[in-house]
Design an enzyme around this catalytic site. Structure first.
Site, PDB file in Angstrom:
ATOM      1  N   CYS A 209      -3.991  12.855  13.852  1.00  0.00           N
ATOM      2  CA  CYS A 209      -4.572  11.527  13.693  1.00  0.00           C
ATOM      3  C   CYS A 209      -4.280  10.711  14.931  1.00  0.00           C
ATOM      4  CB  CYS A 209      -4.106  10.857  12.413  1.00  0.00           C
ATOM      5  SG  CYS A 209      -2.580   9.985  12.529  1.00  0.00           S
TER       6      CYS A 209
ATOM      7  N   ARG B 242       1.539  14.309  13.117  1.00  0.00           N
ATOM      8  CA  ARG B 242       1.796  14.112  11.695  1.00  0.00           C
ATOM      9  C   ARG B 242       1.808  15.405  10.874  1.00  0.00           C
ATOM     10  NH1 ARG B 242      -0.224   8.359  10.123  1.00  0.00           N
ATOM     11  NH2 ARG B 242       1.507   8.514   8.706  1.00  0.00           N
TER      12      ARG B 242
ATOM     13  N   ARG C   2      -8.322  -0.289   5.594  1.00  0.00           N
ATOM     14  CA  ARG C   2      -7.497   0.744   4.935  1.00  0.00           C
ATOM     15  C   ARG C   2      -6.246   0.130   4.323  1.00  0.00           C
ATOM     16  NH1 ARG C   2      -5.137   4.561   8.600  1.00  0.00           N
ATOM     17  NH2 ARG C   2      -3.930   4.835   6.721  1.00  0.00           N
TER      18      ARG C   2
ATOM     19  N   ASP D  39       5.512   0.495  11.991  1.00  0.00           N
ATOM     20  CA  ASP D  39       4.271  -0.139  11.522  1.00  0.00           C
ATOM     21  C   ASP D  39       4.161  -1.607  11.937  1.00  0.00           C
ATOM     22  OD1 ASP D  39       3.457   2.195  10.385  1.00  0.00           O
ATOM     23  OD2 ASP D  39       3.791   1.618   8.314  1.00  0.00           O
TER      24      ASP D  39
ATOM     25  N   LYS E 172       0.837  -1.214   0.000  1.00  0.00           N
ATOM     26  CA  LYS E 172       0.000   0.000   0.000  1.00  0.00           C
ATOM     27  C   LYS E 172       0.869   1.261   0.000  1.00  0.00           C
ATOM     28  CE  LYS E 172      -1.607   1.583   4.112  1.00  0.00           C
ATOM     29  NZ  LYS E 172      -1.235   2.985   4.315  1.00  0.00           N
ATOM     30  N   ASN E 173       1.909   1.254   0.846  1.00  0.00           N
ATOM     31  CA  ASN E 173       2.698   2.479   0.985  1.00  0.00           C
ATOM     32  C   ASN E 173       3.623   2.743  -0.200  1.00  0.00           C
ATOM     33  OD1 ASN E 173       1.418   3.000   3.344  1.00  0.00           O
ATOM     34  ND2 ASN E 173       3.163   2.601   4.696  1.00  0.00           N
TER      35      ASN E 173
HETATM   36  C1  UD1 Z   1       4.917   6.790   6.461  1.00  0.00           C
HETATM   37  C2  UD1 Z   1       4.033   5.581   6.276  1.00  0.00           C
HETATM   38  C3  UD1 Z   1       3.543   5.098   7.645  1.00  0.00           C
HETATM   39  C4  UD1 Z   1       4.730   4.868   8.583  1.00  0.00           C
HETATM   40  C5  UD1 Z   1       5.629   6.091   8.638  1.00  0.00           C
HETATM   41  C6  UD1 Z   1       6.909   5.851   9.432  1.00  0.00           C
HETATM   42  C7  UD1 Z   1       3.027   5.992   4.117  1.00  0.00           C
HETATM   43  C8  UD1 Z   1       1.812   6.312   3.339  1.00  0.00           C
HETATM   44  N1  UD1 Z   1       2.899   5.965   5.460  1.00  0.00           N
HETATM   45  O1  UD1 Z   1       4.114   7.810   7.044  1.00  0.00           O
HETATM   46  O2  UD1 Z   1       2.828   3.873   7.441  1.00  0.00           O
HETATM   47  O3  UD1 Z   1       4.246   4.603   9.882  1.00  0.00           O
HETATM   48  O4  UD1 Z   1       6.012   6.478   7.302  1.00  0.00           O
HETATM   49  O5  UD1 Z   1       7.592   4.765   8.914  1.00  0.00           O
HETATM   50  O6  UD1 Z   1       4.069   5.722   3.553  1.00  0.00           O
HETATM   51  N2  UD1 Z   1       7.373  14.569  10.487  1.00  0.00           N
HETATM   52  C9  UD1 Z   1       7.532  15.907  10.732  1.00  0.00           C
HETATM   53  N3  UD1 Z   1       7.353  16.786   9.691  1.00  0.00           N
HETATM   54  C10 UD1 Z   1       7.029  16.380   8.432  1.00  0.00           C
HETATM   55  C11 UD1 Z   1       6.867  14.994   8.197  1.00  0.00           C
HETATM   56  C12 UD1 Z   1       7.053  14.110   9.248  1.00  0.00           C
HETATM   57  O7  UD1 Z   1       7.814  16.313  11.861  1.00  0.00           O
HETATM   58  O8  UD1 Z   1       6.879  17.234   7.543  1.00  0.00           O
HETATM   59  C13 UD1 Z   1       7.555  13.588  11.600  1.00  0.00           C
HETATM   60  C14 UD1 Z   1       6.288  12.809  11.938  1.00  0.00           C
HETATM   61  O9  UD1 Z   1       5.453  13.510  12.827  1.00  0.00           O
HETATM   62  C15 UD1 Z   1       6.841  11.532  12.528  1.00  0.00           C
HETATM   63  C16 UD1 Z   1       8.149  11.330  11.757  1.00  0.00           C
HETATM   64  O10 UD1 Z   1       8.471  12.594  11.173  1.00  0.00           O
HETATM   65  O11 UD1 Z   1       7.136  11.719  13.887  1.00  0.00           O
HETATM   66  C17 UD1 Z   1       8.077  10.305  10.672  1.00  0.00           C
HETATM   67  O12 UD1 Z   1       6.945  10.572   9.864  1.00  0.00           O
HETATM   68  P1  UD1 Z   1       6.925  10.203   8.320  1.00  0.00           P
HETATM   69  O13 UD1 Z   1       8.063   9.334   7.958  1.00  0.00           O
HETATM   70  O14 UD1 Z   1       6.707  11.450   7.538  1.00  0.00           O
HETATM   71  O15 UD1 Z   1       5.570   9.346   8.245  1.00  0.00           O
HETATM   72  P2  UD1 Z   1       4.634   9.321   6.999  1.00  0.00           P
HETATM   73  O16 UD1 Z   1       5.446   9.527   5.786  1.00  0.00           O
HETATM   74  O17 UD1 Z   1       3.441  10.178   7.255  1.00  0.00           O
END
Ligand code: UD1
Length: 433
Positions: A119, A124, A400, A308, A22-23
């Site tokens: 969420c 996030r 999902r 995850d 999915k990701n």
């Molecule tokens: C993706 C995955 C999710 C997984 C996560 C971490 C997808 C669709 N989802 O989520 O299943 O749990 O990676 O492996 O691929 N952060 C910031 N600022 C930003 C972006 C992120 O502070 O602009 C922080 C987040 O709050 C979190 C950390 O960075 O604490 C990691 O988040 P991130 O890797 O971005 O998660 P997702 O990409 O949303």
């Protein structure tokens, strides 16, 4: 609202097949925005987040078609994007919708994307996506809950992520491939899903070096063309099945996975006393290797132990002899499953980022509530080993990201049924005995 009825106690046996990731599918579908040609993606999982992304792309003017009468192959054509807007109604149900920000602005010079809210598992934010696009020359304003981004043409830049972000790396990679000049991205996510996206983009004509490492270098090109690409197997679904085999003391083969993406989990399972054997290309066999024993995990970015898989591992830890410390480093609030596991009899104490699991405990069936995607998976796993019949509410969270999970698990002996409305106690369907 659908529920699962799960009767625990059957060791799983046989072969279970893994779907596409999915990701990976989500960013790859967003990448179709970058070209007016057709992009065909094979091995797309049939899960709710993917339906949402199809709706999102269609709402912007893309032609999205399922091929061969199967949801597993999708053709996307973004010949024109009449409405480059990611509406709140769609974004609020799937946070990964922010993945369209980079490709929209790269392709059309403008994007209007609803800000995702908080969420269940934490804040996030997408500040790092925004910062990177600004460094590439975009002007971004936030108004009425939407981000409005504009640029004549993005220009290459030196981007250093303050924090490792998976979708942030993907979003900015998609922006950089059509930018003017070279982009150097540092402290990038190394997740296999980033590598999957980069492989698709390369097949579309992008010039990318270093995907899968912390430093990615992109030489922008004038246009991208269509491509056909097969999505890699879902490592989180595969990992969930490995734990399903281990927690039930079964003999299960997880087929169609990529073992190279499962190193951290396999290492922990072995440390916990589970036997995991590679029995063919893409096939792992899991079976008992003696009494399960406690082993600590600490979630990290890839190639570390995936956040995850934390909730599912915790379900397994309840069955292990001794203490397992489970530390969550990626998200601030990812222990929603703990209270539900405790209601089933688990002995777990949370202190800040660390949960201490004392085992083994006999789990007893209960009515429990799914709170997010992976928490739901952990409750399914706990119910598979619990004494009696559990009722899992709000399984839409599970839908999902897991394709036909109940059918797949039933195929290897699990006693699990989906019911749309719970009948009166005396008329409750017997879960196949
Ligand atoms: C993706 C995955 C999710 C997984 C996560 C971490 C997808 C669709 N989802 O989520 O299943 O749990 O990676 O492996 O691929 N952060 C910031 N600022 C930003 C972006 C992120 O502070 O602009 C922080 C987040 O709050 C979190 C950390 O960075 O604490 C990691 O988040 P991130 O890797 O971005 O998660 P997702 O990409 O949303």
């Amino acid at each position: 609202m659908d529920k699962f009825l799960i009767k625990g106690g059957t060791p799983l046996a046989g072969t279970i097949q893994v779907s596409g990731a999915k990701n990976s599918a989500l960013p790859c579908m967003a990448a179709a925005i970058l070209t007016e040609d057709e992009v065909i993606l094979e091995n797309i999982p049939q899960v709710r987040d993917i339906d949402t992304e199809r709706k999102l792309l269609a709402s912007m003017g893309a032609d999205v078609e399922l091929l061969d009468g199967s949801d597993h192959c999708t053709r996307i054509r973004c010949a024109t994007l009449s409405d480059p807007v990611a509406k709140y109604e769609i974004v609020k149900t799937m946070r990964a919708s922010s993945l369209v920000l980079g490709p929209l602005i790269a392709r059309t010079g403008m994007a209007r994307v609803a800000m995702p809210g908080g969420c269940a598992i934490g804040g996030r934010p997408i500040d790092l996506h925004i910062k990177g696009l600004e460094e590439m020359g975009a002007t971004i304003v936030q108004e009425h809950g939407y981000l409005e981004a504009r640029v004549d043409r993005l220009r290459g830049a030196h981007l250093v992520f303050d924090k490792i972000t998976v979708t942030g790396t993907e979003d900015l990679l998609m922006a950089a491939v059509l930018a003017d000049g070279e982009t150097l991205m540092e402290n990038c996510a190394r997740e296999p899903e980033v590598t999957d996206l980069a492989a698709l983009l390369t097949a579309m004509g992008a010039r990318i070096e270093g995907a899968g490492t912390t430093t990615i270098r992109v030489k922008g090109v004038g246009r991208l063309h269509g491509a056909r690409y097969r999505i890699n197997p879902d490592r989180i679904e595969a990992g969930t099945f490995l734990i399903a085999g281990a927690i039930t003391g079964g003999d299960l083969t997880v087929a169609g996975c990529n073992p190279a993406h499962l190193g951290a989990l396999i290492g922990k399972l072995e440390e916990a006393g589970v036997r995991v054997d590679l029995i063919g290309p893409g096939a792992l066999r899991v079976r008992p290797g003696g009494q399960l024993r406690g082993a600590d995990i600490s979630t990290e970015e890839y190639p570390g132990f995936p956040t995850d898989m934390q909730a599912q591992y915790m379900a397994l830890a309840t069955q292990a002899e001794g203490v397992s410390l489970v530390t969550e480093n990626i998200f601030e609030n990812r222990f929603m499953h703990v209270q539900e596991l405790v209601r089933m009899g688990a002995n777990i104490k949370v202190d800040g980022r660390t949960a201490t699991v004392h085992g083994p405990t006999r789990l007893s069936a209960a009515s429990v509530m799914c709170s997010d995607l992976r928490a739901s998976a952990s409750l399914v796993l706990a119910a598979l080993v619990a004494d009696g019949q559990s009722v899992l509410d709000r399984v839409y969270h599970m839908d999902r990201g897991y394709e036909r999970i109940e059918e797949k698990l039933r195929g290897v002996g699990a006693q699990i049924e989906r019911v749309s409305k719970l009948p009166a106690p005396e008329a409750q369907p017997a879960v196949a005995d």
